[in-house]
Design a protein around this motif. Sequence first.
Motif, PDB file in Angstrom:
ATOM      1  N   ALA A 112      36.921  47.829  57.044  1.00  0.00           N
ATOM      2  CA  ALA A 112      35.910  47.083  56.411  1.00  0.00           C
ATOM      3  C   ALA A 112      35.356  47.688  55.105  1.00  0.00           C
TER       4      ALA A 112
ATOM      5  N   GLN B 197      27.432  40.090  47.243  1.00  0.00           N
ATOM      6  CA  GLN B 197      28.167  40.989  47.768  1.00  0.00           C
ATOM      7  C   GLN B 197      29.426  40.334  48.391  1.00  0.00           C
TER       8      GLN B 197
ATOM      9  N   GLN C  74      31.717  39.361  59.337  1.00  0.00           N
ATOM     10  CA  GLN C  74      32.706  40.288  60.085  1.00  0.00           C
ATOM     11  C   GLN C  74      32.584  39.734  61.528  1.00  0.00           C
TER      12      GLN C  74
ATOM     13  N   GLY D 160      34.739  51.978  55.493  1.00  0.00           N
ATOM     14  CA  GLY D 160      35.075  52.587  56.696  1.00  0.00           C
ATOM     15  C   GLY D 160      35.999  51.978  57.652  1.00  0.00           C
TER      16      GLY D 160
ATOM     17  N   PHE E 193      28.216  50.194  61.244  1.00  0.00           N
ATOM     18  CA  PHE E 193      29.171  49.511  61.822  1.00  0.00           C
ATOM     19  C   PHE E 193      30.422  50.152  61.619  1.00  0.00           C
TER      20      PHE E 193
ATOM     21  N   SER F  85      27.967  41.393  55.753  1.00  0.00           N
ATOM     22  CA  SER F  85      28.685  42.047  56.977  1.00  0.00           C
ATOM     23  C   SER F  85      28.735  41.214  58.210  1.00  0.00           C
TER      24      SER F  85
ATOM     25  N   GLU G 169      32.442  41.137  51.090  1.00  0.00           N
ATOM     26  CA  GLU G 169      32.752  41.801  52.337  1.00  0.00           C
ATOM     27  C   GLU G 169      33.995  41.763  52.680  1.00  0.00           C
TER      28      GLU G 169
HETATM   29  N1  DAH Z   1      26.614  45.861  54.348  1.00  0.00           N
HETATM   30  C1  DAH Z   1      26.564  47.244  53.626  1.00  0.00           C
HETATM   31  C2  DAH Z   1      25.306  47.218  52.649  1.00  0.00           C
HETATM   32  O1  DAH Z   1      24.934  45.994  52.487  1.00  0.00           O
HETATM   33  C3  DAH Z   1      27.815  47.421  52.527  1.00  0.00           C
HETATM   34  C4  DAH Z   1      28.916  47.887  53.575  1.00  0.00           C
HETATM   35  C5  DAH Z   1      29.108  49.311  54.029  1.00  0.00           C
HETATM   36  C6  DAH Z   1      29.713  47.078  54.015  1.00  0.00           C
HETATM   37  C7  DAH Z   1      30.202  49.611  54.823  1.00  0.00           C
HETATM   38  C8  DAH Z   1      30.762  47.566  54.891  1.00  0.00           C
HETATM   39  C9  DAH Z   1      30.869  48.665  55.179  1.00  0.00           C
HETATM   40  O2  DAH Z   1      31.644  46.729  55.304  1.00  0.00           O
HETATM   41  O3  DAH Z   1      31.950  49.171  55.870  1.00  0.00           O
HETATM   42  O4  DAH Z   1      24.843  48.238  52.171  1.00  0.00           O
END
Ligand code: DAH
Length: 337
Positions: A304, A208, A173, A283, A250, A170, A210
């Motif tokens: 995101a 991951q 971003q 979200g 976020f 994230s 993103e």
């Molecule tokens: N970064 C979060 C995690 O590692 C996952 C995530 C949730 C990314 C919501 C997002 C978001 O961009 O909007 O658990």
Amino acid sequence: MSNTHNLFAACSTVNECLKLRDELNNSGEIAEIKKQLATATSEEKKLFGKKMNELQQEIRKVCDEQIQRIQQEQEKDNFLPYDPTFSSSNYKKVQQGNLHPITQITKELVSIFSDFGFDVADGPLVENQWFNFTALNTPDYHPARQMQDTFFLKNVDENGEKLVMRTQTSGVQIRYGSTHKPPFRIICPGTVYRNEDMDATHDINFHQMEGLVVDKNISLAHLATLLEQVFTKLYKTAITVRMRPSYFPFVNPGVEVDISNPFQHDASSKLYGQEWIEVLGAGLVHPTVITNMGLDPNEWQGLAFGFGIDRMVQLKFKISGITQFYNGHLEFLQGGE
Ligand code: DAH
């Protein structure tokens, strides 16, 4: 003359042979004869001359033979890799490699997202706390930091910020948003780290992807439609999504996204019979995060999402545990479990 043979046999180069030949032609019996030639009668000269000729010819012959041997040896060396007697059936079949399943799915997802106009962005694996947490509306005291315990480095960056192994993609971003002019759409695939007790479904590093869209009038409908299309392409079967309210610092609102289970009717799958599977968090980008990108939240909105690539690989290839991902077993890498 066996002594001559031995002397030449000890030569390993053509030059050594030629040098020895000259030496022998001016020493021993030959040198003796040359000396006597000066005072010899013409009858003796004939005999001496004949003898000397024989000796010299013998030397030349032995010398030539050794030179030939040396040259043959050199040619053999040059020829070795191309041994014509070697048949291809003598070779063990070379096993062809393939891309790691995680790389395969990452590439496929990158290709699918790029069809929807997404660029690929990247960020560092060692991240400072501003990008990894604070700018993502997760200040020091925030309990959400607890859920993402990771490895902290002793070093700080040039601004005195603490460094961590990034816990999520994230942070990209903020990195991207603060250096690019909207509207934009990006995905960021990459490795992330957590301080986890390792078991079949947890590892200290995983992958991951993103996603971030910053534009005007962005809504959850865009998110739902995008994800439906992407997962339909990935699993090659019609996928619908379902959203459940959730919390991530976020985004606001934050959602947990489930997809209809592509393996619901596949008896060989561990997910057989299950209607939905939970795949990601998402979200609408929190106004504070938009502000931290240096943008005006009244002008720009965003969506995101973030999901585990490893999980997508598990689903696609029907793999139950994730520990095989990094053990390097060939059988697994070739598609078996
Ligand atoms: N970064 C979060 C995690 O590692 C996952 C995530 C949730 C990314 C919501 C997002 C978001 O961009 O909007 O658990």
